[in-house]
Design an enzyme around this catalytic site. Structure first.
Site, PDB file in Angstrom:
ATOM      1  CB  SER A  17      -0.966  -0.050   1.187  1.00  0.00           C
ATOM      2  OG  SER A  17      -1.995   0.885   1.054  1.00  0.00           O
TER       3      SER A  17
ATOM      4  CG  ASP B 122      -6.957  -2.759  -3.312  1.00  0.00           C
ATOM      5  OD1 ASP B 122      -7.530  -1.902  -2.605  1.00  0.00           O
ATOM      6  OD2 ASP B 122      -5.756  -3.037  -3.214  1.00  0.00           O
TER       7      ASP B 122
ATOM      8  CG  HIS C 122      -5.730  -2.455   0.305  1.00  0.00           C
ATOM      9  ND1 HIS C 122      -4.962  -2.148  -0.791  1.00  0.00           N
ATOM     10  CD2 HIS C 122      -5.177  -1.768   1.354  1.00  0.00           C
ATOM     11  CE1 HIS C 122      -3.994  -1.311  -0.449  1.00  0.00           C
ATOM     12  NE2 HIS C 122      -4.093  -1.076   0.848  1.00  0.00           N
TER      13      HIS C 122
END
Length: 272
Positions: free
Chosen positions: A96, A220, A248
């Site tokens: 991320s 995601d 995610h």
């Protein structure tokens, strides 16, 4: 073993260093800390890897200075860790926002010490759209998150945790991840949201010249899958591995498949 490394005068980062062998340096995402990799850290040392996990400044057990939350400084922090530990031939992993930080590291420091890059649900090449980049989270939505960080951070952390997964997970797991977010500071969370909102890594991608894998959930909702497609286009020779039924938090949501793929990537003879 856990210890602290000074990355600039008066600022120390917390590092977990487990196992022996090929070094794997793992960088967490917003607003989590090194503990998010628990199920990888339990696996890699048994497979001959030295698993090194770092808490970015302002997160987890690391120091919480007032300054230094842009990608350049966060990348410089990683360089300080690499140099302090005298690491080379590193497998560098970023999830991320951590994916954005390691991407900036590869560009800013010319991939110093790294021979393999793995991006997981990465916030690259941009987290927000522009006139020539129609992907990502609208700036207005990020602004709302920044405001919420300063007014109701507990709810922000809780709401974010609900977006991590596309499929049901236990409430205990959600609570565990939420507690990681609570370990961060208001200031660090807000400042890194500004970095997520404003940073553009499109020019960084062509600077990456090591074998690169992009692991990304098709479902995601934090870093939508088109970001992964654009990242793959920008890094020559990189390979995109989609996880069809994951969101995610692919590092947990597709745990057996994810760990199996991770080990296959880390194998010394692996190429994209």
């Amino acid at each position: 073993m856990g210890y602290y490394i000074e990355v600039e005068r008066g600022v120390k980062l917390y590092v977990e260093d487990i196992g022996e062998g090929i070094p794997v340096l793992m960088v967490h995402g917003w607003p989590l800390d090194h503990r998010m990799y628990e199920y990888q850290a339990a696996l890699l040392p048994a497979c001959g890897y030295r698993c090194i996990q770092v808490d970015l400044r302002g997160f987890g057990k690391s120091d919480r200075p007032w300054h230094g939350y842009n990608y350049d400084r966060l990348a410089d922090d990683l360089l300080a860790v690499m140099q302090a530990l005298q690491l080379n031939q590193v497998r560098l992993i970023g999830f991320s926002m951590g994916g954005a930080v390691v991407t900036r590291y590869m560009s800013r420091h010319r991939g110093f010490g790294v021979n393999q890059l793995i991006l997981i649900g990465a916030a690259t090449p941009r987290f927000t759209p522009t006139s020539d980049f129609p992907y990502g989270t609208p700036v207005t939505e990020v602004d709302k998150l920044i405001k919420q960080a300063y007014t109701d951070r507990p709810q922000l952390v809780t709401s974010f945790g609900e977006m991590l997964f596309a499929n049901p997970v236990s409430q205990s797991l959600r609570d565990w991840l939420r507690d990681q977010g609570f370990a961060a500071t208001v200031h660090s969370m807000a400042c890194t949201l500004y970095s997520l909102r404003d940073s553009d890594l499109r020019a960084d991608l062509p600077c990456i010249h090591v074998p690169t894998w992009i692991l990304h959930g098709k479902l995601d909702r934090v870093c939508p899958f088109p970001l992964a497609v654009q990242t793959q286009k920008g890094i020559a020779g990189s390979k995109l591995i989609p996880f069809e039924r994951s969101g995610h938090g692919v590092f947990y949501e597709a745990l057996p498949e994810f760990n199996s793929i991770l080990l296959s990537i880390l194998a010394p003879s692996s190429t994209p």
